[in-house]
Scaffold this motif. Structure first.
Motif, PDB file in Angstrom:
ATOM      1  N   ALA A 119       0.825  -1.204   0.000  1.00  0.00           N
ATOM      2  CA  ALA A 119       0.000   0.000   0.000  1.00  0.00           C
ATOM      3  C   ALA A 119       0.861   1.256   0.000  1.00  0.00           C
ATOM      4  N   HIS A 120       1.939   1.246   0.755  1.00  0.00           N
ATOM      5  CA  HIS A 120       2.850   2.398   0.820  1.00  0.00           C
ATOM      6  C   HIS A 120       3.466   2.689  -0.552  1.00  0.00           C
ATOM      7  N   HIS A 121       3.982   1.663  -1.197  1.00  0.00           N
ATOM      8  CA  HIS A 121       4.639   1.859  -2.493  1.00  0.00           C
ATOM      9  C   HIS A 121       3.632   2.275  -3.558  1.00  0.00           C
ATOM     10  N   LEU A 122       2.464   1.649  -3.579  1.00  0.00           N
ATOM     11  CA  LEU A 122       1.446   2.029  -4.553  1.00  0.00           C
ATOM     12  C   LEU A 122       0.967   3.455  -4.303  1.00  0.00           C
ATOM     13  N   GLY A 123       0.798   3.822  -3.029  1.00  0.00           N
ATOM     14  CA  GLY A 123       0.372   5.184  -2.714  1.00  0.00           C
ATOM     15  C   GLY A 123       1.347   6.225  -3.227  1.00  0.00           C
ATOM     16  N   LYS A 124       2.639   6.012  -3.019  1.00  0.00           N
ATOM     17  CA  LYS A 124       3.627   6.978  -3.511  1.00  0.00           C
ATOM     18  C   LYS A 124       3.610   7.043  -5.040  1.00  0.00           C
ATOM     19  N   ALA A 135      -3.947   8.070  -3.620  1.00  0.00           N
ATOM     20  CA  ALA A 135      -2.678   7.923  -2.905  1.00  0.00           C
ATOM     21  C   ALA A 135      -2.882   8.088  -1.402  1.00  0.00           C
ATOM     22  N   ARG A 136      -3.645   9.091  -1.001  1.00  0.00           N
ATOM     23  CA  ARG A 136      -3.849   9.331   0.427  1.00  0.00           C
ATOM     24  C   ARG A 136      -4.574   8.159   1.092  1.00  0.00           C
ATOM     25  N   GLN A 137      -5.545   7.606   0.404  1.00  0.00           N
ATOM     26  CA  GLN A 137      -6.284   6.476   0.962  1.00  0.00           C
ATOM     27  C   GLN A 137      -5.344   5.298   1.237  1.00  0.00           C
ATOM     28  N   LEU A 138      -4.466   5.003   0.280  1.00  0.00           N
ATOM     29  CA  LEU A 138      -3.548   3.879   0.446  1.00  0.00           C
ATOM     30  C   LEU A 138      -2.502   4.162   1.512  1.00  0.00           C
ATOM     31  N   LEU A 139      -1.982   5.373   1.538  1.00  0.00           N
ATOM     32  CA  LEU A 139      -0.977   5.715   2.540  1.00  0.00           C
ATOM     33  C   LEU A 139      -1.577   5.724   3.939  1.00  0.00           C
ATOM     34  N   ARG A 144      -2.048   3.119   9.294  1.00  0.00           N
ATOM     35  CA  ARG A 144      -2.777   2.414  10.347  1.00  0.00           C
ATOM     36  C   ARG A 144      -2.101   1.089  10.695  1.00  0.00           C
ATOM     37  N   LEU A 145      -1.691   0.372   9.660  1.00  0.00           N
ATOM     38  CA  LEU A 145      -1.055  -0.922   9.883  1.00  0.00           C
ATOM     39  C   LEU A 145       0.311  -0.759  10.550  1.00  0.00           C
ATOM     40  N   ARG A 146       1.038   0.260  10.172  1.00  0.00           N
ATOM     41  CA  ARG A 146       2.376   0.449  10.730  1.00  0.00           C
ATOM     42  C   ARG A 146       2.329   0.960  12.160  1.00  0.00           C
ATOM     43  N   VAL A 147       1.341   1.794  12.453  1.00  0.00           N
ATOM     44  CA  VAL A 147       1.172   2.232  13.838  1.00  0.00           C
ATOM     45  C   VAL A 147       0.833   1.034  14.723  1.00  0.00           C
ATOM     46  N   ALA A 148      -0.043   0.180  14.228  1.00  0.00           N
ATOM     47  CA  ALA A 148      -0.410  -1.011  14.997  1.00  0.00           C
ATOM     48  C   ALA A 148       0.795  -1.923  15.211  1.00  0.00           C
ATOM     49  N   ASP A 149       1.680  -1.955  14.233  1.00  0.00           N
ATOM     50  CA  ASP A 149       2.867  -2.811  14.331  1.00  0.00           C
ATOM     51  C   ASP A 149       3.946  -2.192  15.204  1.00  0.00           C
ATOM     52  N   ASP A 151       6.519  -0.119  14.318  1.00  0.00           N
ATOM     53  CA  ASP A 151       7.859   0.096  13.747  1.00  0.00           C
ATOM     54  C   ASP A 151       8.025   1.589  13.444  1.00  0.00           C
ATOM     55  N   SER A 152       8.809   2.267  14.260  1.00  0.00           N
ATOM     56  CA  SER A 152       8.919   3.727  14.165  1.00  0.00           C
ATOM     57  C   SER A 152       9.503   4.179  12.830  1.00  0.00           C
ATOM     58  N   GLU A 153      10.454   3.409  12.298  1.00  0.00           N
ATOM     59  CA  GLU A 153      11.081   3.799  11.032  1.00  0.00           C
ATOM     60  C   GLU A 153      10.076   3.727   9.888  1.00  0.00           C
ATOM     61  N   LEU A 154       9.256   2.680   9.854  1.00  0.00           N
ATOM     62  CA  LEU A 154       8.245   2.557   8.809  1.00  0.00           C
ATOM     63  C   LEU A 154       7.151   3.608   8.974  1.00  0.00           C
ATOM     64  N   ILE A 155       6.777   3.882  10.214  1.00  0.00           N
ATOM     65  CA  ILE A 155       5.781   4.925  10.468  1.00  0.00           C
ATOM     66  C   ILE A 155       6.259   6.259   9.927  1.00  0.00           C
ATOM     67  N   GLU A 156       7.515   6.583  10.197  1.00  0.00           N
ATOM     68  CA  GLU A 156       8.064   7.865   9.740  1.00  0.00           C
ATOM     69  C   GLU A 156       8.115   7.936   8.221  1.00  0.00           C
ATOM     70  N   SER A 157       8.423   6.812   7.583  1.00  0.00           N
ATOM     71  CA  SER A 157       8.473   6.791   6.125  1.00  0.00           C
ATOM     72  C   SER A 157       7.110   7.120   5.524  1.00  0.00           C
ATOM     73  N   THR A 158       6.051   6.502   6.051  1.00  0.00           N
ATOM     74  CA  THR A 158       4.716   6.774   5.521  1.00  0.00           C
ATOM     75  C   THR A 158       4.248   8.170   5.904  1.00  0.00           C
TER      76      THR A 158
END
Length: 423
Positions: A119-124, A135-139, A144-149, A151-158
């Motif tokens: 979803a992140h890659h498709l959104g970008k 794009a915003r819907q996918l990001l 949401r998924l990354r916050v639940a997981d 992972d701070s680095e992935l959260i920051e990327s999105t």
């Protein structure tokens, strides 16, 4: 995140458009030179490194090999995302979107851990294509998924992608933007084989590596006396063609009294003999160009390599197969093409997609990104197939008569028609 032997520093950073760029190209190139590409993980790493170095063709080769070795759904999904990145970086968003969506659908069904990545890659990618709502819907889904997981680095990327969503959209080069009317009507309903194609007012605009290839071929053909559309502008990877004001032989009936049309049928449609003869004369002139002077390669070596890539990456549209090929799979067709490959090629300057749709009234050639040194039957086979389907056998007879080949080689016609199923 601490740097350890198990977690070495990444060989890239993100630029202002959130694309990966190499931190030290020389070190990255040295790693590529000593890489041992014999297993899945090694091939993936090598493909990504080559992408960072801008060696997109080599990157696709390695990732295709990794895809063939992928023995789990997780591995296939990750390679589809990597392949999507390569196509996106080299300027082919259409192919990138297909791969990202395939990865997203598969991960939702089979591997939820990878949904946020797809979803992140498709959104970008969609943000770059001026599609911010999608794009915003996918990001947001990825966030949401990354916050639940957690992972701070992935959260920051999105989060960075969401914060800079509108800035990700690819702008037109200034030379192109200045040429267009501010109120030009854009249409995306004309996507052609020669590249991402839209219409804006009086112009046709293509973008990406195939647009670059087409521009080079248009200039070469014009300098060699072949009628082609005018290049109104070219900058970076954007090609702007002036609208010729005429339709293709496939798309429109010729206007009464048009000197290029000749006789018409009583119903106002172009006469089949006229269309076939115009196609034959046009192709004869193209094939008469000195093949040794042509700088573009369209030989079977390169074409079969492209066909293999399309098969491995799943880009072959089996729904578009000719009736007599519908019972075959893309791998079966590729194997048959290799087995039946002609011993010799009768090389000419070939169009590569010579159909009535790519010949305008008056014999102007369009959609030329595949032009190159190739067997003349690559063009003859497609012309015969489409003329027969659109205009009947009279048009085919007129075509071969005007071309000067009244008794073509049926085996080679069949071979090159089969080859086109993979494109």
């Amino acid at each position: 995140m601490a740097v350890t032997a198990q977690n070495p520093p990444r060989p890239y950073r993100f630029d202002e458009r959130l694309r990966m760029i190499p931190v030290d190209p020389e070190i990255l190139a040295a790693r590529v030179a000593v890489a041992d590409p014999h297993d899945f993980a090694g091939l993936r790493r090598l493909g990504i490194a080559l992408m960072l170095l801008g060696r997109y063709g080599d990157a696709l080769d390695r990732l295709d090999q990794a895809l063939e070795l992928a023995d789990t759904e997780k591995r296939r999904i990750t390679v589809w995302i990597n392949l999507g990145d390569v196509y996106r970086y080299q300027g082919e968003p259409g192919r990138a979107e297909v791969l990202y969506r395939r990865a997203l659908d598969a991960s939702r069904a089979l591997d939820p851990d990878l949904v946020s990545f797809a979803a992140h890659h498709l959104g970008k990618s969609l943000a770059e294509q001026h599609r911010p709502q999608e794009a915003r819907q996918l990001l947001n889904e990825a966030m949401r998924l990354r916050v639940a997981d957690g992972d701070s680095e992935l959260i920051e990327s999105t989060r960075a992608a969401l914060d800079h969503l509108t800035e990700l959209a690819l702008p037109l080069p200034p030379e192109v933007a200045e040429l267009l009317d501010p109120d030009a009507a854009w249409s995306s309903g004309h996507e052609g084989r020669g590249g991402n194609l839209v219409r804006a007012g009086r112009y046709w605009i293509k973008r990406g590596p195939r647009a670059v290839a087409e521009c080079e071929r248009l200039i070469w053909l014009r300098d060699n006396g072949i009628a082609v559309p005018e290049v109104a502008a070219f900058a970076e990877d954007v090609l702007v063609l002036a609208d010729t004001g005429t339709g293709s032989l496939a798309g429109q009936a010729m206007s009464p009294g048009d000197p290029a049309a000749g006789a018409e049928s009583p119903g106002g449609q172009p006469d089949p003999d006229t269309v076939g003869a115009l196609m034959g004369r046009t192709l004869r002139a193209l094939h008469a160009l000195p093949v040794a002077a042509c700088p573009f390669d369209g030989s079977l070596d390169s074409t079969l390599a492209e066909a293999r890539r399309a098969v491995v990456e799943g880009f072959v549209d089996t729904g578009d197969f000719d009736d007599d090929h519908r019972d075959r799979t893309p791998p079966e067709i590729l194997a048959q093409l290799r087995e039946r490959r002609p011993a010799e090629e009768d090389l000419v300057v070939a169009h590569g997609d010579f159909t009535p749709a790519n010949v305008l009234r008056g014999g102007v050639l369009i959609d030329l990104a595949a032009l190159g040194r190739a067997d003349r039957y690559r063009d003859l086979a497609l012309a015969e197939r489409d003329l027969s389907g659109d205009f009947g056998t009279d048009a085919v007879d007129a075509f071969f008569t005007a071309y000067g080949l009244p008794e073509p080689d049926r085996g080679k016609l069949d071979y090159y028609r089969l080859l086109d199923e993979l494109f």
